[in-house]
Design a protein around this motif. Structure first.
Motif, mmCIF file in Angstrom:
data_model
loop_
_atom_site.group_PDB
_atom_site.id
_atom_site.type_symbol
_atom_site.label_atom_id
_atom_site.label_comp_id
_atom_site.label_asym_id
_atom_site.label_seq_id
_atom_site.Cartn_x
_atom_site.Cartn_y
_atom_site.Cartn_z
ATOM 1 N N LEU A 266 0.884 -1.159 0.000
ATOM 2 C CA LEU A 266 0.000 0.000 0.000
ATOM 3 C C LEU A 266 0.919 1.206 0.000
ATOM 4 O O LEU A 266 1.540 1.536 1.019
ATOM 5 N N ALA A 267 1.068 1.861 -1.150
ATOM 6 C CA ALA A 267 2.084 2.891 -1.335
ATOM 7 C C ALA A 267 1.606 4.240 -0.817
ATOM 8 O O ALA A 267 0.475 4.658 -1.071
ATOM 9 N N THR A 268 2.489 4.920 -0.100
ATOM 10 C CA THR A 268 2.184 6.236 0.440
ATOM 11 C C THR A 268 2.879 7.347 -0.345
ATOM 12 O O THR A 268 2.597 8.517 -0.131
ATOM 13 N N GLU A 269 3.789 6.975 -1.235
ATOM 14 C CA GLU A 269 4.567 7.964 -1.972
ATOM 15 C C GLU A 269 3.708 8.673 -3.023
ATOM 16 O O GLU A 269 2.801 8.083 -3.594
ATOM 17 N N SER A 270 4.029 9.941 -3.279
ATOM 18 C CA SER A 270 3.292 10.696 -4.301
ATOM 19 C C SER A 270 3.568 10.149 -5.696
ATOM 20 O O SER A 270 2.729 10.203 -6.581
ATOM 21 N N SER A 271 4.770 9.607 -5.895
ATOM 22 C CA SER A 271 5.113 8.938 -7.149
ATOM 23 C C SER A 271 5.823 7.636 -6.815
ATOM 24 O O SER A 271 6.682 7.604 -5.930
ATOM 25 N N ILE A 272 5.453 6.565 -7.504
ATOM 26 C CA ILE A 272 6.017 5.255 -7.217
ATOM 27 C C ILE A 272 7.468 5.207 -7.680
ATOM 28 O O ILE A 272 7.763 5.488 -8.848
ATOM 29 N N PRO A 273 8.410 4.875 -6.797
ATOM 30 C CA PRO A 273 9.812 4.799 -7.200
ATOM 31 C C PRO A 273 10.079 3.584 -8.089
ATOM 32 O O PRO A 273 9.220 2.709 -8.235
ATOM 33 N N ASP A 274 11.257 3.536 -8.660
ATOM 34 C CA ASP A 274 11.659 2.395 -9.474
ATOM 35 C C ASP A 274 11.862 1.188 -8.555
ATOM 36 O O ASP A 274 12.741 1.201 -7.689
ATOM 37 N N LEU A 275 11.062 0.167 -8.743
ATOM 38 C CA LEU A 275 11.109 -1.004 -7.872
ATOM 39 C C LEU A 275 11.754 -2.207 -8.551
ATOM 40 O O LEU A 275 11.550 -3.345 -8.124
ATOM 41 N N SER A 276 12.530 -1.962 -9.596
ATOM 42 C CA SER A 276 13.142 -3.074 -10.322
ATOM 43 C C SER A 276 14.075 -3.890 -9.439
ATOM 44 O O SER A 276 14.248 -5.095 -9.662
ATOM 45 N N GLU A 277 14.667 -3.268 -8.421
ATOM 46 C CA GLU A 277 15.540 -4.010 -7.505
ATOM 47 C C GLU A 277 14.771 -5.113 -6.791
ATOM 48 O O GLU A 277 15.298 -6.200 -6.555
#
Length: 287
Positions: free
Chosen positions: A60-71
């Motif tokens: 459940l994301a709280t960030e205003s923009s989803i970061p790169d989660l490729s890691e």
């Protein structure tokens, strides 16, 4: 909703070992990049357990923009991210009723999103999940997403014992209204945490003290302590500096206990250090 499937290489590795347990972790806030206490713990535990189990992740994301989660794709079989967007009054009311009927405290309703619930339910059914691990007590309502036909076991992972945390924060507040507010939160969440812990097959806490606090309220409940640590393979002590007597504090200063710790250190401890080392200097680093 953002869905990040695994790489082909890891998927082939997973399917060649059907005996490995499948664990679905549900958490609040993306575990990458690991730049806060919560994300550092989530990221490292996910990476470590992926060595012996197949990990699925719902966020459940709280960030205003989803970061790169490729890691995260390098060690998670699947990553699903649902943004915690604002909702209409009707949606809030519906969620409140749903949580109330299921027996969960109304404090859980604001974190309950049907899109995330459906994603969790689908993964459990389609992938044959063995363990559903929920991070944070305020996400417990997602436990009701487990299909009745599933034999999925449940684990509740508590990053903090909220009742104790709020009680300690109350002591740091100078304003009377703030102290009363935190005292009230501590009182209300104490029963909620006990009820939540009793519903899960197992609970994880970060210290023996927190395990003791929970066991007192939930006799017979099963707890494990997984302390916060440091990856000694990646993080090693620096060489002793040739000059200087600097001290470094790194933390989220917007978090009241951290701010209180810095103030206490400056008032009560730093003067003692400077009496022996006059040029001692404290450097405080936050976001």
């Amino acid at each position: 909703m953002v869905i990040l499937p695994t790489s082909g290489r890891l998927l082939q590795f997973n399917t060649s070992m059907p005996e490995r347990l499948k664990v679905l972790v549900v958490t609040y806030g993306t575990p990458y990049p690991p730049n806060s206490g919560v994300s550092i713990r989530d990221f490292n535990l996910l990476r470590r357990i992926s060595r012996s189990v197949i990990v699925y992740l719902c966020v459940l994301a709280t960030e205003s923009s989803i970061p790169d989660l490729s890691e995260l794709r390098t060690f998670c079989a699947q990553v699903i991210v649902v943004p915690a967007t604002s909702r209409t009054l009707a949606q809030v009311f519906t969620n409140s009723i749903r949580c109330w009927i299921a027996g969960y405290q109304l404090a859980s309703h604001q974190f309950f999103y049907p899109e995330l619930a459906q994603a969790i339910r689908s993964i459990i059914s389609e992938e044959g999940i063995d363990i559903l691990q929920i991070e944070h007590s305020f996400l417990v309502a997602y436990r009701m997403t487990i299909p009745t036909s599933s034999r999925c076991r449940t684990v509740l992972s508590l990053h903090n014992v909220g009742s104790h945390q709020y009680l300690r924060i109350a002591k740091t507040q100078s304003a009377l209204w703030a102290r009363i507010s935190y005292w009230l939160k501590s009182f209300l969440i104490r029963r909620m945490e006990a009820a939540n812990a009793a519903e899960f097959d197992h609970c994880v806490v970060v210290s023996t003290e927190e395990a003791r606090l929970l066991e007192a309220g939930v006799p017979g409940a099963k707890f494990s302590v997984v302390e916060n640590g440091v990856d000694c393979a990646d993080i090693r002590p620096l060489a002793q500096p040739a000059i200087g007597n600097d001290l470094l504090f790194i933390g989220v200063i917007g978090y009241p206990p951290n701010a209180d710790a810095v103030l206490y250190f400056c008032k009560s401890i730093l003067p003692l250090i400077r009496s022996a080392i006059p040029d001692a200097r404290l450097i405080v680093v936050g976001h």
